[in-house]
Scaffold this motif. Structure first.
Motif, PDB file in Angstrom:
ATOM      1  N   LEU A   1       0.930  -1.285   0.230  1.00  0.00           N
ATOM      2  CA  LEU A   1      -0.032   0.126   0.175  1.00  0.00           C
ATOM      3  C   LEU A   1       0.803   1.460  -0.037  1.00  0.00           C
ATOM      4  O   LEU A   1       0.533   2.186  -0.512  1.00  0.00           O
TER       5      LEU A   1
ATOM      6  N   ILE B   1      -0.033   4.562  -2.067  1.00  0.00           N
ATOM      7  CA  ILE B   1      -0.260   5.870  -1.390  1.00  0.00           C
ATOM      8  C   ILE B   1       0.493   7.272  -1.881  1.00  0.00           C
ATOM      9  O   ILE B   1       0.116   8.011  -1.951  1.00  0.00           O
TER      10      ILE B   1
ATOM     11  N   PHE C   1      -0.037   8.128  -5.262  1.00  0.00           N
ATOM     12  CA  PHE C   1      -1.246   8.775  -5.644  1.00  0.00           C
ATOM     13  C   PHE C   1      -1.029  10.176  -5.117  1.00  0.00           C
ATOM     14  O   PHE C   1      -1.441  11.440  -5.669  1.00  0.00           O
TER      15      PHE C   1
ATOM     16  N   ILE D   1      -1.460  13.654  -7.149  1.00  0.00           N
ATOM     17  CA  ILE D   1      -2.432  14.817  -7.042  1.00  0.00           C
ATOM     18  C   ILE D   1      -1.584  15.926  -6.764  1.00  0.00           C
ATOM     19  O   ILE D   1      -1.992  17.046  -7.140  1.00  0.00           O
TER      20      ILE D   1
ATOM     21  N   ILE E   1      -1.434  13.217   1.916  1.00  0.00           N
ATOM     22  CA  ILE E   1      -1.477  11.965   1.720  1.00  0.00           C
ATOM     23  C   ILE E   1      -0.085  11.300   1.602  1.00  0.00           C
ATOM     24  O   ILE E   1       0.012  10.332   2.211  1.00  0.00           O
TER      25      ILE E   1
ATOM     26  N   MET F   1     -18.818  17.216  -1.471  1.00  0.00           N
ATOM     27  CA  MET F   1     -18.849  16.681  -2.932  1.00  0.00           C
ATOM     28  C   MET F   1     -20.319  17.287  -3.246  1.00  0.00           C
ATOM     29  O   MET F   1     -20.445  17.647  -4.637  1.00  0.00           O
TER      30      MET F   1
ATOM     31  N   ALA G   1     -13.245  18.712  -0.995  1.00  0.00           N
ATOM     32  CA  ALA G   1     -13.548  17.311  -0.486  1.00  0.00           C
ATOM     33  C   ALA G   1     -12.231  16.346  -0.335  1.00  0.00           C
ATOM     34  O   ALA G   1     -12.090  15.789   0.648  1.00  0.00           O
ATOM     35  N   ILE G   2     -11.287  16.395  -1.120  1.00  0.00           N
ATOM     36  CA  ILE G   2     -10.297  15.824  -1.345  1.00  0.00           C
ATOM     37  C   ILE G   2      -9.361  16.274  -0.087  1.00  0.00           C
ATOM     38  O   ILE G   2      -8.794  15.222   0.900  1.00  0.00           O
TER      39      ILE G   2
ATOM     40  N   ALA H   1     -11.057  14.773   3.107  1.00  0.00           N
ATOM     41  CA  ALA H   1     -10.670  13.145   3.163  1.00  0.00           C
ATOM     42  C   ALA H   1      -9.443  12.925   3.736  1.00  0.00           C
ATOM     43  O   ALA H   1      -9.191  12.016   4.574  1.00  0.00           O
TER      44      ALA H   1
ATOM     45  N   VAL I   1     -11.478  10.796  -4.969  1.00  0.00           N
ATOM     46  CA  VAL I   1     -11.799  10.960  -3.634  1.00  0.00           C
ATOM     47  C   VAL I   1     -12.130   9.433  -2.920  1.00  0.00           C
ATOM     48  O   VAL I   1     -11.428   9.150  -1.863  1.00  0.00           O
TER      49      VAL I   1
ATOM     50  N   MET J   1     -11.068   6.612  -4.036  1.00  0.00           N
ATOM     51  CA  MET J   1      -9.773   5.789  -3.798  1.00  0.00           C
ATOM     52  C   MET J   1      -9.004   6.224  -2.803  1.00  0.00           C
ATOM     53  O   MET J   1      -8.331   5.333  -2.026  1.00  0.00           O
ATOM     54  N   LEU J   2      -8.762   7.629  -2.692  1.00  0.00           N
ATOM     55  CA  LEU J   2      -8.043   8.372  -1.555  1.00  0.00           C
ATOM     56  C   LEU J   2      -8.656   7.657  -0.173  1.00  0.00           C
ATOM     57  O   LEU J   2      -7.739   7.456   0.631  1.00  0.00           O
ATOM     58  N   TYR J   3      -9.823   7.886  -0.242  1.00  0.00           N
ATOM     59  CA  TYR J   3     -10.397   7.464   1.053  1.00  0.00           C
ATOM     60  C   TYR J   3     -10.229   5.914   1.347  1.00  0.00           C
ATOM     61  O   TYR J   3     -10.039   5.705   2.672  1.00  0.00           O
TER      62      TYR J   3
ATOM     63  N   ALA K   1      -7.549   4.210   0.625  1.00  0.00           N
ATOM     64  CA  ALA K   1      -6.441   4.191   1.029  1.00  0.00           C
ATOM     65  C   ALA K   1      -6.200   4.627   2.377  1.00  0.00           C
ATOM     66  O   ALA K   1      -4.988   4.105   3.022  1.00  0.00           O
TER      67      ALA K   1
END
Lengths: 329, 92, 108
Positions: free
Chosen positions: A204, A208, A211, A215, A232, B44, B52-53, B56, C66, C68-70, C72
């Motif tokens: 993972l 992560i 990702f 972003i 992240i 959202m 939102a991002i 989260a 979002v 997918m991020l959530y 992870a």
């Protein structure tokens, strides 16, 4: 007639009047004994010319007055507490009412005639893509028009991490070894080398972090940007730390890495934005143009600034966690 | 769709109220976690993807982790079990 | 997109929202820490499903990011909490057993 008279004598108002004029003490019964002024005793003793231990007498009278004043204070405290609660309730209620009235007077949600929709936001929406080259208008706003705010935000994060370091960092050279040992024992009871967590983290953590990098790099094209991407990446590092322990992370992330990465990113941000403000806020059009909207290498300075912000945020998040757990990055 | 909005907003209000009112710190933080989870959906529905991002990532991930570590640091977790036992006996 | 399909999605999302509400009761009331942890995890899973349904409903692709991020990240806080809490719990248990041993020795 007599009954009314007695009622009047027992009424609160009469008690208050008596209390004010000092006719009868309202604490008289509660104290449990008659109040004798110490001066009278003193006079009696003086008349008989006896040898009296004055210090002892004084102590007794002091004790007595302390008890008396304690009862009075207790009563005052009680009254004050009731008054305080009453005032607090009134204050809360009035503030709630004021806020509710204000909310009721607000313009309706999503109305095109709202005062928010003035010429500034109109210009941002209509000419934002042209002037900044960013498809995502929010990124164009926070890193181009309002880049100074973002500079302040990233500095605040860095300063917060430095303050935590001042408070929680434990030097191995200056601190006594017992304290360090106690801190290590603090994490002694936690489970280590868990197979499930380690195997999950192996798969993972790269995903992560990748990702997060995606972003950060696509901040000017799709939603996201430096702050979210940095958070992240930071959480990916925290997961790695939880799975494999401090010894593995110290191989690639130390205090030196932290300071070098965050300070160089902040310096880069400050220098580039200073240059762009100094040359009349022309956004370095002579060196990096806005490019074609939609491509990764476009939107002028927004992409490098996003990377700088992401690096600062990732370092800060990891630094907070490591400082709280270990007392050092 | 408006029913969905209403349910989510009521959820947020209930979460915020109980996060303030609960006596145990750890429970307050857990309720706050669920608050930030649902807040992401509301962002959202309001069509603000950046928020939102960020919500989260930061609200559900990093903030609650830092809260937990802080609670461990100030020894607020040690009383957790005793508190629960007390509430158990009082409820019975 | 068919109209009945969107209506079905809306109804499903409302049902999920009600389920999230029911899970919240366990979070607030739950007698133990484990109940709260499991129900918070449940809320996370249902929110994830809801995000993916919203992607189809609003027809916007960025929402998948979002989700997918959530997926992870959402489990990370639970892992950290369990780790920290197990440490505190074991420390308390060992201290209690040490105190018991001391008391037994004194009794002898």
């Amino acid at each position: 007639m007599s009954k009314i008279r007695r009622d009047y004598e027992n009424s609160l108002w009469r008690k208050l009047v008596r209390f004010v004029y000092g006719e009868n003490d309202s604490f008289h019964e509660k104290a449990g004994y008659d109040i004798e002024h110490p001066e009278t005793e003193k006079r009696k003793e003086e008349t008989f010319f006896e040898e009296v231990d004055y210090t002892k007498k004084k102590k007794e009278s002091d004790k007595f007055f302390a008890k008396y004043s304690a009862i009075a204070e207790k009563r005052g405290e009680k009254v004050y507490n009731h008054f305080y609660k009453f005032l607090a309730a009134i204050t809360c209620f009035s503030i709630i009412m004021i806020l509710l009235v204000t909310v009721a007077k607000l313009p309706s949600f999503g109305n095109p005639d709202n005062p928010v929709n003035n010429e500034v936001s109109e210009r941002y929406i209509e000419q934002g893509l042209e002037e900044t080259g960013a498809v995502n208008i929010v990124a164009g706003m926070i890193l181009d028009y309002r880049a100074f705010d973002t500079l302040g935000e990233s500095h605040v994060l860095f300063i917060a991490c430095v303050c935590v370091m001042i408070l929680l960092r434990l030097d191995k050279e200056t601190n006594d070894p017992e304290k360090l040992k106690a801190l290590e024992n603090d994490r002694d009871f936690e489970p280590k080398n868990e197979a499930i967590l380690q195997h999950a983290a192996k798969i993972l953590v790269p995903v992560i972090i990748l990702f997060g990098i995606y972003i950060v790099l696509n901040g000017h094209i799709s939603p996201g940007g430096g702050f979210a991407g940095g958070a992240i990446i930071g959480s990916g590092l925290i997961l790695y730390l939880n799975a494999f322990g401090f010894k593995k992370t110290e191989m690639f992330f130390t205090t030196k890495t932290f300071s070098v990465v965050s300070v160089s990113s902040l310096l880069f941000y400050s220098l580039s934005k200073t240059y762009s403000f100094f040359t009349g806020a022309n956004d370095l059009h002579s060196i990096i143009g806005p490019g074609t909207p939609g491509a990764i290498l476009s939107a002028g300075l927004i992409l490098p600034l996003n990377i700088a912000v992401g690096a600062v945020v990732a370092c800060t998040m990891y630094g907070f966690y490591a400082l709280f757990r270990k007392g050092g990055i | 769709m408006e029913i969905l909005y209403a349910i989510l907003l009521v959820f947020l209000i209930v979460c915020a109220t109980f996060a303030c009112l609960h006596k145990n710190f750890l429970t307050s933080v857990i309720i706050f976690m669920s608050y930030s989870v649902v807040m992401a959906i509301v962002w959202m529905l309001l069509e603000s993807p950046d928020l939102a991002i960020t919500e989260a990532a930061v609200g559900a991930g990093v903030t609650s982790i830092l809260f937990f570590v802080t609670l461990k640091k100030i020894h607020a977790m040690d009383q957790e079990k005793n508190c629960d036992e007390e509430t158990d006996t009082s409820e019975i | 997109m068919d109209k009945w399909f969107l209506g079905l999605l809306t109804v499903l999302m409302i049902i999920l929202a009600v389920c999230i509400f029911i899970a919240l009761i366990r979070v607030i009331k739950g007698p133990d820490l484990t109940n709260r942890l499991v129900s918070v995890n449940m809320i996370g899973t249902m929110v994830n499903v809801m995000i993916i349904m919203l992607t189809i409903y609003l027809q916007e692709e960025w929402l998948v990011d979002v989700a997918m991020l959530y997926t992870a990240i959402s489990f990370l806080s639970v892992i950290v909490l369990s780790k920290v809490y197990i440490g505190v719990y074991k420390q308390k248990a060992s201290e209690a057993s040490a105190a018991e041993n001391k008391a037994e020795e004194e009794a002898k």
